[in-house]
Scaffold this motif. Structure first.
Motif, PDB file in Angstrom:
ATOM      1  N   LYS A 241      96.000  54.464  18.168  1.00  0.00           N
ATOM      2  CA  LYS A 241      96.065  53.227  18.933  1.00  0.00           C
ATOM      3  C   LYS A 241      94.791  52.645  18.545  1.00  0.00           C
ATOM      4  O   LYS A 241      93.686  53.012  19.012  1.00  0.00           O
ATOM      5  CB  LYS A 241      96.289  53.605  20.269  1.00  0.00           C
ATOM      6  CG  LYS A 241      96.559  52.117  21.176  1.00  0.00           C
ATOM      7  CD  LYS A 241      96.956  52.338  22.573  1.00  0.00           C
ATOM      8  CE  LYS A 241      97.210  51.214  23.397  1.00  0.00           C
ATOM      9  NZ  LYS A 241      97.548  51.292  24.685  1.00  0.00           N
ATOM     10  N   LYS A 242      94.708  51.494  18.038  1.00  0.00           N
ATOM     11  CA  LYS A 242      93.517  50.935  17.497  1.00  0.00           C
ATOM     12  C   LYS A 242      92.582  50.770  18.615  1.00  0.00           C
ATOM     13  O   LYS A 242      92.812  50.035  19.781  1.00  0.00           O
ATOM     14  CB  LYS A 242      93.868  49.614  16.635  1.00  0.00           C
ATOM     15  CG  LYS A 242      92.714  49.050  15.979  1.00  0.00           C
ATOM     16  CD  LYS A 242      93.092  47.793  15.309  1.00  0.00           C
ATOM     17  CE  LYS A 242      92.015  47.461  14.188  1.00  0.00           C
ATOM     18  NZ  LYS A 242      92.615  46.411  13.476  1.00  0.00           N
ATOM     19  N   GLY A 243      91.275  51.234  18.554  1.00  0.00           N
ATOM     20  CA  GLY A 243      90.218  51.007  19.532  1.00  0.00           C
ATOM     21  C   GLY A 243      90.252  52.095  20.302  1.00  0.00           C
ATOM     22  O   GLY A 243      89.176  52.061  21.348  1.00  0.00           O
ATOM     23  N   LYS A 244      91.313  52.898  20.431  1.00  0.00           N
ATOM     24  CA  LYS A 244      91.370  53.804  21.573  1.00  0.00           C
ATOM     25  C   LYS A 244      91.532  55.226  21.252  1.00  0.00           C
ATOM     26  O   LYS A 244      90.836  56.087  21.745  1.00  0.00           O
ATOM     27  CB  LYS A 244      92.504  53.365  22.414  1.00  0.00           C
ATOM     28  CG  LYS A 244      92.708  54.358  23.824  1.00  0.00           C
ATOM     29  CD  LYS A 244      93.713  53.948  24.623  1.00  0.00           C
ATOM     30  CE  LYS A 244      93.820  54.809  25.796  1.00  0.00           C
ATOM     31  NZ  LYS A 244      95.124  54.345  26.754  1.00  0.00           N
ATOM     32  N   SER A 245      92.257  55.532  20.097  1.00  0.00           N
ATOM     33  CA  SER A 245      92.640  56.857  19.717  1.00  0.00           C
ATOM     34  C   SER A 245      92.556  56.970  18.140  1.00  0.00           C
ATOM     35  O   SER A 245      93.082  55.988  17.510  1.00  0.00           O
ATOM     36  CB  SER A 245      93.885  57.324  20.396  1.00  0.00           C
ATOM     37  OG  SER A 245      94.918  56.568  19.992  1.00  0.00           O
ATOM     38  N   SER A 246      92.155  58.318  17.615  1.00  0.00           N
ATOM     39  CA  SER A 246      92.368  58.336  16.221  1.00  0.00           C
ATOM     40  C   SER A 246      92.395  59.799  15.757  1.00  0.00           C
ATOM     41  O   SER A 246      92.526  60.688  16.569  1.00  0.00           O
ATOM     42  CB  SER A 246      90.583  57.668  15.705  1.00  0.00           C
ATOM     43  OG  SER A 246      89.784  58.546  16.375  1.00  0.00           O
ATOM     44  N   PHE A 247      92.830  59.979  14.568  1.00  0.00           N
ATOM     45  CA  PHE A 247      92.535  61.310  13.979  1.00  0.00           C
ATOM     46  C   PHE A 247      92.253  61.415  12.838  1.00  0.00           C
ATOM     47  O   PHE A 247      91.774  60.529  12.052  1.00  0.00           O
ATOM     48  CB  PHE A 247      94.335  61.535  13.672  1.00  0.00           C
ATOM     49  CG  PHE A 247      94.838  60.915  12.315  1.00  0.00           C
ATOM     50  CD1 PHE A 247      94.819  61.414  11.411  1.00  0.00           C
ATOM     51  CD2 PHE A 247      95.373  59.770  12.823  1.00  0.00           C
ATOM     52  CE1 PHE A 247      95.555  60.636  10.107  1.00  0.00           C
ATOM     53  CE2 PHE A 247      96.100  58.722  11.716  1.00  0.00           C
ATOM     54  CZ  PHE A 247      95.984  59.340  10.317  1.00  0.00           C
ATOM     55  N   ILE A 248      91.710  62.703  12.152  1.00  0.00           N
ATOM     56  CA  ILE A 248      91.468  62.817  10.759  1.00  0.00           C
ATOM     57  C   ILE A 248      91.750  64.356  10.604  1.00  0.00           C
ATOM     58  O   ILE A 248      91.806  65.123  11.513  1.00  0.00           O
ATOM     59  CB  ILE A 248      89.825  62.712  10.760  1.00  0.00           C
ATOM     60  CG1 ILE A 248      89.231  63.033   9.173  1.00  0.00           C
ATOM     61  CG2 ILE A 248      89.222  63.811  11.842  1.00  0.00           C
ATOM     62  CD1 ILE A 248      87.926  62.717   9.177  1.00  0.00           C
ATOM     63  N   ILE A 249      92.180  64.294   9.301  1.00  0.00           N
ATOM     64  CA  ILE A 249      92.725  65.645   8.815  1.00  0.00           C
ATOM     65  C   ILE A 249      92.257  65.907   7.311  1.00  0.00           C
ATOM     66  O   ILE A 249      92.198  65.012   6.706  1.00  0.00           O
ATOM     67  CB  ILE A 249      94.298  65.672   8.881  1.00  0.00           C
ATOM     68  CG1 ILE A 249      94.782  66.926   8.288  1.00  0.00           C
ATOM     69  CG2 ILE A 249      94.782  64.611   8.161  1.00  0.00           C
ATOM     70  CD1 ILE A 249      96.352  67.216   8.647  1.00  0.00           C
ATOM     71  N   THR A 287      91.375  61.044  22.192  1.00  0.00           N
ATOM     72  CA  THR A 287      91.966  59.683  22.662  1.00  0.00           C
ATOM     73  C   THR A 287      90.879  59.416  23.941  1.00  0.00           C
ATOM     74  O   THR A 287      90.538  60.522  24.373  1.00  0.00           O
ATOM     75  CB  THR A 287      93.342  59.735  23.094  1.00  0.00           C
ATOM     76  OG1 THR A 287      93.491  58.574  23.660  1.00  0.00           O
ATOM     77  CG2 THR A 287      93.290  60.739  23.942  1.00  0.00           C
ATOM     78  N   ASP A 288      90.557  58.145  24.041  1.00  0.00           N
ATOM     79  CA  ASP A 288      89.727  57.781  25.297  1.00  0.00           C
ATOM     80  C   ASP A 288      90.718  57.654  26.451  1.00  0.00           C
ATOM     81  O   ASP A 288      91.716  57.102  26.382  1.00  0.00           O
ATOM     82  CB  ASP A 288      89.188  56.135  24.990  1.00  0.00           C
ATOM     83  CG  ASP A 288      88.167  56.330  23.815  1.00  0.00           C
ATOM     84  OD1 ASP A 288      87.512  57.284  23.620  1.00  0.00           O
ATOM     85  OD2 ASP A 288      88.114  55.159  23.254  1.00  0.00           O
ATOM     86  N   LEU A 289      90.341  58.321  27.401  1.00  0.00           N
ATOM     87  CA  LEU A 289      90.948  58.276  28.708  1.00  0.00           C
ATOM     88  C   LEU A 289      90.418  57.246  29.765  1.00  0.00           C
ATOM     89  O   LEU A 289      89.380  57.690  30.244  1.00  0.00           O
ATOM     90  CB  LEU A 289      91.204  59.756  29.460  1.00  0.00           C
ATOM     91  CG  LEU A 289      91.695  60.716  28.410  1.00  0.00           C
ATOM     92  CD1 LEU A 289      92.056  62.009  29.166  1.00  0.00           C
ATOM     93  CD2 LEU A 289      93.497  60.114  28.127  1.00  0.00           C
ATOM     94  N   GLY A 290      90.690  55.959  29.550  1.00  0.00           N
ATOM     95  CA  GLY A 290      89.934  55.141  30.677  1.00  0.00           C
ATOM     96  C   GLY A 290      88.887  54.704  29.758  1.00  0.00           C
ATOM     97  O   GLY A 290      88.679  55.208  28.538  1.00  0.00           O
ATOM     98  N   LYS A 291      87.641  54.048  30.402  1.00  0.00           N
ATOM     99  CA  LYS A 291      86.690  53.561  29.596  1.00  0.00           C
ATOM    100  C   LYS A 291      85.564  54.830  29.673  1.00  0.00           C
ATOM    101  O   LYS A 291      84.697  54.837  28.881  1.00  0.00           O
ATOM    102  CB  LYS A 291      86.036  52.738  30.723  1.00  0.00           C
ATOM    103  CG  LYS A 291      84.608  51.907  29.903  1.00  0.00           C
ATOM    104  CD  LYS A 291      84.041  50.874  30.536  1.00  0.00           C
ATOM    105  CE  LYS A 291      82.598  50.392  30.176  1.00  0.00           C
ATOM    106  NZ  LYS A 291      82.195  49.027  30.793  1.00  0.00           N
ATOM    107  N   ASN A 292      85.636  55.639  30.624  1.00  0.00           N
ATOM    108  CA  ASN A 292      84.472  56.773  30.662  1.00  0.00           C
ATOM    109  C   ASN A 292      85.104  58.347  30.572  1.00  0.00           C
ATOM    110  O   ASN A 292      84.304  59.180  30.974  1.00  0.00           O
ATOM    111  CB  ASN A 292      83.943  56.779  32.254  1.00  0.00           C
ATOM    112  CG  ASN A 292      83.456  55.113  32.408  1.00  0.00           C
ATOM    113  OD1 ASN A 292      82.829  54.637  31.545  1.00  0.00           O
ATOM    114  ND2 ASN A 292      83.705  54.812  33.576  1.00  0.00           N
ATOM    115  N   GLY A 293      86.115  58.467  29.856  1.00  0.00           N
ATOM    116  CA  GLY A 293      86.635  59.947  29.597  1.00  0.00           C
ATOM    117  C   GLY A 293      87.133  59.758  28.231  1.00  0.00           C
ATOM    118  O   GLY A 293      87.782  58.731  27.498  1.00  0.00           O
TER     119      GLY A 293
END
Length: 750
Positions: A241-249, A287-293
């Motif tokens: 999800k752009k700007g919030k979560s990512s992956f790399i393999i 993945t970012d969980l809210g702004k601070n997690g």
């Protein structure tokens, strides 16, 4: 109880007297959104220096308001911001600046290598190597020729705590040690602790190697393909999800299976056949969980396979060796407020190894099999909290719990397969700790901590306090002094063949017969700099080892290994290591040069061994010199070089030889490690050309030469026996396995 009472009092005092300013947040790459580790954060208002941690977070508490913070990192433009109220603020840095790639952390505690530095170093067959890159740092020495093992300040290879995203890895070798298992395209940052080791780390005696992986771009998809002589490497990354979560393999597969099969076909007249291959797969999802997690899942799996089949005297003799690592971890990080954050993780590690010897008569198809397999499986949980209590006081505290399961088995078959499994051993290793970072003045910084570690094992429990102290004195902005003391306990030992190349190792726990290794380390260091273009440091250290072990004379790891392993080793040895380390770094707009020289001495003593005299450690090298350099010829072309010069490793040389009644040579010895390999030296050089293809993709050709002047550095020594009328004699013959080796490699991103 006193420790936790102290924490409560600090919390209460801070609640009663809350004043000033507290700011914290993440430091990010503006292009990819990845967090940056080891960013220098300078509070010019209070003359306070800190760095972003292994999660990319920074934190400052000041009694003054407003405050101005500067954020600087190699290869990025410096950003300065002024804050007039407390809060959580993310900082973005813009890349594109050419600066030094090897950094000594301004807090002195660790050395740091960026992924770019690792990829720029010339290497065997063009394969960049995370662990071998550390061999160019002062106080870090390599093993035998071609080996990826490292020895830090006199400690053995098993005394390095190696963490992959906070999960433990036991065996870091591919191809028996010629390469490490870490894929450089997935690595973001490598931190090496060898002087003061923070209280959150324990379980090993000499160093901590902390490897943090990349998050993958949160903004765009990208694929990187490497095609080299040794292997292919494919990396794919992008946003979930752009700007919030990512992956790399990233995955690697060796070409050696193809080469050895072709060699076996073309050389059909040879009496032996070799098969060798490896692969590994690494991945990370966050993945970012809210702004601070943030929640992060990492996984690694790699396997090596080697087989040698020899046709000898109407028999097929097969030797097989396999080993594998599987590591996975789940980590949660949360900022509660600008002053307090915590992270917790669970991880699982499995290391398996097996060695087998098979003999089959070609005509009758009868034969025998002997094999040893070994497995260790760990489940671990960790918690760490960090609290900026006051402008001059930071607290860290936490705990960890590890469940080790050791399972060896032995197979012996003459006609039908039969197997018995030795009774497994399980141990529980735990610890809790508290550490403080106290700044009584602008020129003095104190880190004081204590760790309480425990091992529950069969027949006995071990409990130990591990104090840690670091004192840093900054008389001026251009130089500083450091004094540190660290005590560590290691609750497991690695038993392995001491030969070069393919070998198997077995990890065994401390027990009632074999107590844990205890290591005390002290160091005094000095750092200086001139205009950021020249920096240097010197450090002297002393280490004391208690409860060391070593194989008894004539013993070694074999397929007959059993639970009574402790009957084959000498116990309760003492060791000592001391040395002086020197390093200098010179950088400019187009070049970067690092030089390091270490003088050191390491020796051990065991009761009843070597006439009760001290003897050198096998990898005791009196002199160790390394040079690395990068030069940007123009926007497309780059040149790099690396040079190593070191004293040869120690070995036990026979005093003489006699022939027994069966006409077999019998060598006799008088002392341990009484001789040396020849002086080791090697120069590697590489070039790379980067260009944009017609389709707009970035491509890169790399080529160079390993061991440029074809120095025949011995990987091992052979003993040749000569018979004459005067009697039997022998000579020691060095055997080199890595001559001058050119390489070429192609990389494309799309």
């Amino acid at each position: 109880m006193k420790i936790w009472a102290f924490i409560i009092l600090v919390f209460a005092a801070d609640t009663v007297k809350s004043q000033g300013l507290a700011v914290s947040g993440k430091v990010l790459d503006s292009g990819s959104g990845e967090k940056l580790i080891g960013v220098t954060c300078y509070d010019s208002t209070n003359s306070k220096v800190s760095t972003s941690d292994s999660e990319g977070y920074y934190s400052f508490v000041s009694g003054n308001s407003p405050i101005t913070l500067s954020f600087s990192f190699v290869g990025y433009k410096t950003v300065s911001k002024t804050f007039d109220k407390s809060g959580i603020y993310d900082i973005e840095l813009v890349g594109g600046i050419t600066l030094d790639e090897v950094e000594v952390n301004p807090e002195y505690n660790f050395s740091q290598l960026s992924s770019k530095a690792i990829l720029r170093l010339p290497s065997l067959l063009g394969e960049s190597d995370v662990v071998k890159s550390l061999q160019y740092l002062p106080g870090v020495q390599g093993g035998s020729e071609g080996s990826a093992s490292i020895f830090v300040r006199g400690g053995s290879a098993d005394q390095n705590l190696i963490l992959w995203d906070d999960a433990l890895i036991y065996n870091v070798n591919h191809l028996g040690g010629f390469f490490s298992v870490f894929n450089p395209h997935l690595v973001k940052n490598v931190q090496l602790y060898k002087s003061y080791i923070p209280v959150e780390y324990g379980g090993r005696g000499s160093s901590v190697i902390k490897i943090s992986t990349r998050e993958g771009s949160k903004e765009k998809y990208e694929t990187t393909l490497d095609i080299g002589v040794l292997n292919q490497n494919l990396t794919f990354e992008g946003p979930i999800k752009k700007g919030k979560s990512s992956f790399i393999i990233s995955a690697r597969n060796s070409n050696l299976g193809v080469f050895t099969s072709l060699r076996n076909v073309l050389a059909s007249s040879l009496s032996d056949e070799n098969k060798i291959s490896f692969y590994d797969l690494s991945a990370r999802v966050n993945t970012d969980l809210g702004k601070n997690g943030q929640l992060v899942y990492s996984v690694f799996h790699g396997k090596d396979m080697y087989e040698n089949i020899e046709n000898f005297n109407k028999r097929l003799i097969t030797n097989r060796l396999n080993w594998s690592n599987t590591v996975q971890s789940l980590k949660y990080t949360k900022y509660i407020n600008p002053k307090f954050f915590f992270n917790s993780s669970v991880s699982q590690t499995t290391y398996k190894s097996s060695i087998a010897f098979e003999e089959e008569f070609i005509e009758t198809k009868e034969g025998s099999t002997q094999a040893l397999s070994n497995q260790i499986m760990d489940w671990a949980g960790k918690f760490k909290g960090q609290y900026a209590a006051l402008p001059s006081l930071d607290l860290s505290f936490g705990a960890e719990l590890i469940r080790h399961n050791f399972q060896p088995s032995y197979q012996n078959s003459l006609i039908a397969e039969s197997e018995f499994r030795n009774e497994g051993v399980s141990t529980t290793e735990g610890a809790f700790y508290i550490g403080t970072n106290l700044r009584p003045t602008k020129k003095l910084n104190l880190e004081i901590g204590v760790r309480r570690s425990r091992l529950g094992t069969e027949g006995r429990d071990f409990n130990n306090w591990e104090p840690r102290v670091s004192i840093e004195f900054n008389p001026s902005s251009s130089y500083k002094w450091n004094l540190s003391y660290t005590q560590m306990n290691q609750y497991m030992h690695s038993l392995s063949n001491t030969g070069t190349g393919f070998n198997v190792e077995v990890w065994v726990p401390a027990n009632a017969q074999v107590p844990p290794l205890n290591v005390e380390s002290m160091s005094l260091g000095y750092q200086g700099s001139v205009d950021k273009s020249i920096s240097w440091n010197q450090e002297v250290y002393f280490k004391n080892f208690t409860n060391s072990i070593m194989y008894r004379e004539g013993e070694n790891l074999s397929i007959f290994q059993s639970q009574d392993w402790f009957e084959k080793v000498n116990l309760n040895g003492r060791g000592r290591s001391w040395g002086i380390e020197n390093a200098i770094h010179i950088s400019g707009s187009k070049y970067d040069i690092n030089a390091a020289y270490t003088w050191s001495k390491t020796e051990f003593m065991f009761a009843g061994v070597n006439n009760n005299q001290w003897f050198p450690f096998r990898f005791d090298r009196r002199h160790y010199l390394s040079l690395t350099g990068f030069y940007d010829i123009n926007k497309k072309w780059e040149m790099n070089a690396a040079f190593l010069l070191q004293t040869g490793q120690a070995f036990t040389s026979p005093l003489g030889v006699r022939v027994d009644e069966n006409q077999l040579p019998q060598f006799y010895y008088t002392s341990i490690n009484n001789d040396r390999f020849p002086l080791y030296n090697r120069l590697d050089i590489g070039f790379s050309k980067t260009k944009i293809t017609k389709r707009g993709n970035e491509s890169k050709w790399s080529f160079g030469v390993y061991n440029l002047y074809n120095r025949k550095n011995p990987a091992y020594l052979d003993v040749e026996l000569n018979e004459s009328e005067q009697g039997s004699s022998y000579r020691i013959v060095p055997k080199a396995i890595l001559p001058i080796i050119p390489f070429i490699k192609y990389q494309i991103k799309f």
